[in-house]
Design a protein around this motif. Structure first.
Motif, PDB file in Angstrom:
ATOM      1  N   MET A   1      -7.769   1.976   3.233  1.00  0.00           N
ATOM      2  CA  MET A   1      -7.261   0.622   3.013  1.00  0.00           C
ATOM      3  C   MET A   1      -6.246   0.232   4.085  1.00  0.00           C
ATOM      4  O   MET A   1      -6.217  -0.910   4.526  1.00  0.00           O
ATOM      5  CB  MET A   1      -6.657   0.496   1.615  1.00  0.00           C
ATOM      6  N   LEU A   2      -5.436   1.182   4.526  1.00  0.00           N
ATOM      7  CA  LEU A   2      -4.477   0.901   5.593  1.00  0.00           C
ATOM      8  C   LEU A   2      -5.205   0.565   6.893  1.00  0.00           C
ATOM      9  O   LEU A   2      -4.831  -0.380   7.600  1.00  0.00           O
ATOM     10  CB  LEU A   2      -3.544   2.098   5.782  1.00  0.00           C
ATOM     11  N   ASP A   3      -6.272   1.308   7.185  1.00  0.00           N
ATOM     12  CA  ASP A   3      -7.088   0.999   8.367  1.00  0.00           C
ATOM     13  C   ASP A   3      -7.713  -0.384   8.247  1.00  0.00           C
ATOM     14  O   ASP A   3      -7.758  -1.144   9.212  1.00  0.00           O
ATOM     15  CB  ASP A   3      -8.196   2.048   8.555  1.00  0.00           C
ATOM     16  N   GLN A   4      -8.182  -0.710   7.051  1.00  0.00           N
ATOM     17  CA  GLN A   4      -8.793  -2.023   6.819  1.00  0.00           C
ATOM     18  C   GLN A   4      -7.779  -3.145   7.029  1.00  0.00           C
ATOM     19  O   GLN A   4      -8.097  -4.176   7.632  1.00  0.00           O
ATOM     20  CB  GLN A   4      -9.360  -2.084   5.404  1.00  0.00           C
TER      21      GLN A   4
ATOM     22  N   GLY B   1       1.713   7.036  -6.570  1.00  0.00           N
ATOM     23  CA  GLY B   1       0.598   7.862  -7.025  1.00  0.00           C
ATOM     24  C   GLY B   1      -0.569   7.062  -7.556  1.00  0.00           C
ATOM     25  O   GLY B   1      -1.473   7.611  -8.173  1.00  0.00           O
ATOM     26  N   GLY B   2      -0.576   5.776  -7.295  1.00  0.00           N
ATOM     27  CA  GLY B   2      -1.645   4.917  -7.806  1.00  0.00           C
ATOM     28  C   GLY B   2      -2.940   5.006  -7.020  1.00  0.00           C
ATOM     29  O   GLY B   2      -4.003   4.651  -7.540  1.00  0.00           O
ATOM     30  N   ILE B   3      -2.884   5.469  -5.778  1.00  0.00           N
ATOM     31  CA  ILE B   3      -4.094   5.649  -4.969  1.00  0.00           C
ATOM     32  C   ILE B   3      -4.017   7.005  -4.265  1.00  0.00           C
ATOM     33  O   ILE B   3      -2.941   7.501  -3.947  1.00  0.00           O
ATOM     34  CB  ILE B   3      -4.293   4.509  -3.930  1.00  0.00           C
ATOM     35  N   ASP B   4      -5.189   7.594  -4.039  1.00  0.00           N
ATOM     36  CA  ASP B   4      -5.203   8.899  -3.386  1.00  0.00           C
ATOM     37  C   ASP B   4      -5.131   8.750  -1.869  1.00  0.00           C
ATOM     38  O   ASP B   4      -5.197   7.643  -1.329  1.00  0.00           O
ATOM     39  CB  ASP B   4      -6.430   9.709  -3.809  1.00  0.00           C
ATOM     40  N   THR B   5      -5.010   9.851  -1.181  1.00  0.00           N
ATOM     41  CA  THR B   5      -4.784   9.859   0.269  1.00  0.00           C
ATOM     42  C   THR B   5      -5.935   9.223   1.037  1.00  0.00           C
ATOM     43  O   THR B   5      -5.705   8.425   1.955  1.00  0.00           O
ATOM     44  CB  THR B   5      -4.565  11.307   0.764  1.00  0.00           C
ATOM     45  N   ASP B   6      -7.166   9.557   0.672  1.00  0.00           N
ATOM     46  CA  ASP B   6      -8.318   9.007   1.396  1.00  0.00           C
ATOM     47  C   ASP B   6      -8.411   7.492   1.238  1.00  0.00           C
ATOM     48  O   ASP B   6      -8.654   6.767   2.204  1.00  0.00           O
ATOM     49  CB  ASP B   6      -9.611   9.673   0.929  1.00  0.00           C
TER      50      ASP B   6
ATOM     51  N   LEU C   1       0.835  -1.204   0.000  1.00  0.00           N
ATOM     52  CA  LEU C   1       0.000   0.000   0.000  1.00  0.00           C
ATOM     53  C   LEU C   1       0.868   1.253   0.000  1.00  0.00           C
ATOM     54  O   LEU C   1       0.596   2.212  -0.730  1.00  0.00           O
ATOM     55  CB  LEU C   1      -0.924   0.017   1.221  1.00  0.00           C
ATOM     56  N   ASN C   2       1.906   1.269   0.825  1.00  0.00           N
ATOM     57  CA  ASN C   2       2.815   2.411   0.879  1.00  0.00           C
ATOM     58  C   ASN C   2       3.469   2.658  -0.482  1.00  0.00           C
ATOM     59  O   ASN C   2       3.561   3.802  -0.938  1.00  0.00           O
ATOM     60  CB  ASN C   2       3.900   2.198   1.933  1.00  0.00           C
ATOM     61  N   ASP C   3       3.914   1.594  -1.119  1.00  0.00           N
ATOM     62  CA  ASP C   3       4.551   1.717  -2.427  1.00  0.00           C
ATOM     63  C   ASP C   3       3.585   2.259  -3.474  1.00  0.00           C
ATOM     64  O   ASP C   3       3.940   3.132  -4.275  1.00  0.00           O
ATOM     65  CB  ASP C   3       5.105   0.364  -2.891  1.00  0.00           C
TER      66      ASP C   3
END
Length: 123
Positions: free
Chosen positions: A47-50, A37-42, A30-32
């Motif tokens: 997803m990190l919380d999930q 730039g493949g996913i936005d901040t929200d 996810l960090n990578d």
């Protein structure tokens, strides 16, 4: 989750516990993806919380499905580097002395077995 193959452990074993090592690997992926730039901040935060709230593989299947596919093949062990140009054929390798030695060893073993059989028949 539909784009995950049925052989994916997230689909085939959704009730299996999510281990700490797997959780860390998903967080790193996810960090990578976020850094690329493949996913936005929200979406990244959600997803990190999930990932960190999940207890089973099935609970992170949607996160895995949204990430780019991970290479699952290994680099071949036998990779030779040489001086030949790409596409240039090299001469076949010679077997050296190994083939004649194997032949002599095989013949010697065969003769020894034959002598042993003759001795056993005579006695």
């Amino acid at each position: 989750m539909d784009n995950l193959p049925i052989s994916s452990k997230y689909r085939s074993r959704p009730l299996e516990p999510l281990g700490d090592a797997e959780r860390e690997q998903l967080a790193e992926r996810l960090n990578d993806e976020f850094a690329r730039g493949g996913i936005d901040t929200d979406a990244y935060r959600a997803m990190l919380d999930q990932v960190f709230a999940a207890n089973t593989l099935g609970e992170v299947a949607s996160v895995v499905a949204s990430l780019p596919a991970k290479d699952t093949f290994a680099v071949p062990v036998v990779i030779e580097t040489g001086t030949a140009a790409p596409g240039e054929l090299l001469p076949a390798r010679t077997t050296g002395l190994r083939a004649p030695l194997l032949l002599v060893a095989g013949l010697g073993t065969g003769i020894a077995v034959a002598i042993l059989l003759v001795v056993l028949i005579i006695l």
